[in-house]
Write a protein that holds these residues in place. Sequence first.
Motif, PDB file in Angstrom:
ATOM      1  N   ALA A 178       1.479   3.802  14.860  1.00 22.39           N
ATOM      2  CA  ALA A 178       0.477   3.071  15.633  1.00 22.39           C
ATOM      3  C   ALA A 178      -0.809   2.876  14.842  1.00 22.39           C
ATOM      4  O   ALA A 178      -1.415   1.804  14.874  1.00 22.39           O
ATOM      5  N   VAL A 179      -1.227   3.901  14.112  1.00 19.04           N
ATOM      6  CA  VAL A 179      -2.462   3.798  13.318  1.00 19.04           C
ATOM      7  C   VAL A 179      -2.305   2.753  12.224  1.00 19.04           C
ATOM      8  O   VAL A 179      -3.185   1.905  12.020  1.00 19.04           O
ATOM      9  N   VAL A 180      -1.186   2.792  11.513  1.00 17.51           N
ATOM     10  CA  VAL A 180      -0.973   1.837  10.426  1.00 17.51           C
ATOM     11  C   VAL A 180      -0.882   0.414  10.971  1.00 17.51           C
ATOM     12  O   VAL A 180      -1.458  -0.529  10.405  1.00 17.51           O
ATOM     13  N   GLU A 181      -0.168   0.240  12.074  1.00 17.09           N
ATOM     14  CA  GLU A 181      -0.031  -1.089  12.661  1.00 17.09           C
ATOM     15  C   GLU A 181      -1.385  -1.643  13.097  1.00 17.09           C
ATOM     16  O   GLU A 181      -1.636  -2.858  13.014  1.00 17.09           O
ATOM     17  N   SER A 182      -2.275  -0.782  13.535  1.00 15.87           N
ATOM     18  CA  SER A 182      -3.545  -1.229  14.098  1.00 15.87           C
ATOM     19  C   SER A 182      -4.594  -1.554  13.043  1.00 15.87           C
ATOM     20  O   SER A 182      -5.605  -2.185  13.362  1.00 15.87           O
ATOM     21  N   HIS A 183      -4.386  -1.119  11.799  1.00 21.02           N
ATOM     22  CA  HIS A 183      -5.399  -1.359  10.784  1.00 21.02           C
ATOM     23  C   HIS A 183      -5.094  -2.651  10.037  1.00 21.02           C
ATOM     24  O   HIS A 183      -3.980  -2.860   9.553  1.00 21.02           O
ATOM     25  N   PRO A 184      -6.067  -3.561   9.908  1.00 24.46           N
ATOM     26  CA  PRO A 184      -5.803  -4.886   9.336  1.00 24.46           C
ATOM     27  C   PRO A 184      -5.419  -4.895   7.866  1.00 24.46           C
ATOM     28  O   PRO A 184      -4.774  -5.842   7.404  1.00 24.46           O
ATOM     29  N   ASP A 185      -5.771  -3.861   7.119  1.00 26.26           N
ATOM     30  CA  ASP A 185      -5.479  -3.837   5.686  1.00 26.26           C
ATOM     31  C   ASP A 185      -4.457  -2.781   5.316  1.00 26.26           C
ATOM     32  O   ASP A 185      -4.416  -2.297   4.179  1.00 26.26           O
ATOM     33  N   THR A 186      -3.610  -2.417   6.268  1.00 30.95           N
ATOM     34  CA  THR A 186      -2.641  -1.353   6.054  1.00 30.95           C
ATOM     35  C   THR A 186      -1.284  -1.792   6.589  1.00 30.95           C
ATOM     36  O   THR A 186      -1.205  -2.413   7.649  1.00 30.95           O
ATOM     37  N   SER A 187      -0.204  -1.487   5.852  1.00 28.36           N
ATOM     38  CA  SER A 187       1.121  -1.899   6.308  1.00 28.36           C
ATOM     39  C   SER A 187       2.204  -1.021   5.694  1.00 28.36           C
ATOM     40  O   SER A 187       1.973  -0.293   4.724  1.00 28.36           O
ATOM     41  N   TRP A 188       3.386  -1.096   6.293  1.00 25.93           N
ATOM     42  CA  TRP A 188       4.575  -0.449   5.755  1.00 25.93           C
ATOM     43  C   TRP A 188       5.322  -1.443   4.889  1.00 25.93           C
ATOM     44  O   TRP A 188       5.442  -2.611   5.248  1.00 25.93           O
ATOM     45  N   VAL A 189       5.836  -0.992   3.760  1.00 24.34           N
ATOM     46  CA  VAL A 189       6.589  -1.872   2.877  1.00 24.34           C
ATOM     47  C   VAL A 189       8.008  -1.363   2.741  1.00 24.34           C
ATOM     48  O   VAL A 189       8.273  -0.162   2.880  1.00 24.34           O
ATOM     49  N   SER A 190       8.909  -2.261   2.452  1.00 31.22           N
ATOM     50  CA  SER A 190      10.303  -1.890   2.239  1.00 31.22           C
ATOM     51  C   SER A 190      10.545  -1.674   0.748  1.00 31.22           C
ATOM     52  O   SER A 190       9.809  -2.176  -0.101  1.00 31.22           O
ATOM     53  N   VAL A 191      11.609  -0.941   0.441  1.00 31.44           N
ATOM     54  CA  VAL A 191      11.981  -0.740  -0.953  1.00 31.44           C
ATOM     55  C   VAL A 191      12.301  -2.066  -1.604  1.00 31.44           C
ATOM     56  O   VAL A 191      11.925  -2.335  -2.741  1.00 31.44           O
ATOM     57  N   GLN A 192      13.024  -2.934  -0.870  1.00 29.40           N
ATOM     58  CA  GLN A 192      13.396  -4.233  -1.439  1.00 29.40           C
ATOM     59  C   GLN A 192      12.162  -5.019  -1.876  1.00 29.40           C
ATOM     60  O   GLN A 192      12.187  -5.671  -2.935  1.00 29.40           O
ATOM     61  N   ASP A 193      11.091  -4.963  -1.099  1.00 30.68           N
ATOM     62  CA  ASP A 193       9.872  -5.695  -1.443  1.00 30.68           C
ATOM     63  C   ASP A 193       9.167  -5.103  -2.650  1.00 30.68           C
ATOM     64  O   ASP A 193       8.342  -5.771  -3.289  1.00 30.68           O
ATOM     65  N   SER A 194       9.490  -3.846  -2.967  1.00 32.36           N
ATOM     66  CA  SER A 194       8.791  -3.161  -4.059  1.00 32.36           C
ATOM     67  C   SER A 194       9.522  -3.244  -5.391  1.00 32.36           C
ATOM     68  O   SER A 194       8.974  -2.885  -6.431  1.00 32.36           O
ATOM     69  N   LEU A 195      10.765  -3.717  -5.364  1.00 38.05           N
ATOM     70  CA  LEU A 195      11.542  -3.803  -6.593  1.00 38.05           C
ATOM     71  C   LEU A 195      11.034  -4.940  -7.488  1.00 38.05           C
ATOM     72  O   LEU A 195      10.605  -5.978  -7.000  1.00 38.05           O
TER      73      LEU A 195
END
Length: 262
Positions: free
Chosen positions: A245-262
């Motif tokens: 919830a905290v990460v979702e609510s912050h405008p400059d914070t997000s979860w990334v997938s492994v695929q996006d990081s390759l």
Amino acid sequence: MCGNHPANIVEKLCRTQNLIDASSFKALTDALNEHTRAGGAPVHFWLRDDDATEPSELLDRLLELTTRLAVPVCLAVIPAHATQALASQLEGHWPVCVAVHGWSHQNHASANEKKQELGAHRELSTIRAELSTGFKQLSLQYRARFVPLLVPPWNRIDASVVATLSGIGFKVLSTFGDQSHDSIMMMNTHVDIIDWKGSRGGRDTDELVAELVMQLQRGTQPIGVLTHHLVHDEAAWQFLEALFAVVESHPDTSWVSVQDSL
């Protein structure tokens, strides 16, 4: 109970069933806000969950939570024990990827050493053959979900084994903390939510938040959160949902997938 936070975070935390006091995350939201004010780059987190082998109610709970909140999760699957039923359970859940968690998660170290499956205790050719078999098995079983990422059991691996990984097909190695190797890309985890030396359930929220803040201040990108769904108690689940919830609510914070990081 839910004061001292921006309204959108308060609403998200308070409407969850976990009842974690929102003030427990104030240090993290304050650090994120300060990072943004200082012109820092967007902050990325990633989620790795270890020891998947077969369907379970606990895995269902993790998949429901991450799917509902659109949090990418990378499951470290143990090839020697993985069932076809596990592949079937993942259908319909997004976003989930599958990484190789060693071969059988078997300890080959002596009694006076820390546990290792991928240490220098066996012939390198034997270890390489096992990892190659696991890589091929999971890549065929999970296809589009599969990522060429190795998660060593207990986060330990000998340098001689690391040197063989690219020849098998691995592109990424994920351990814990600041471990690094020049021969392969690293995508480590940094905060383990389980109290392995104590309750073997969820750790204290204040301690976990302090570790997240420390990684943020160190400039870690992405910050890796490590979970083990099979041993989660309610404290662990509550912490995860509140962190999401905290990460979702912050405008400059997000979860990334492994695929996006390759």
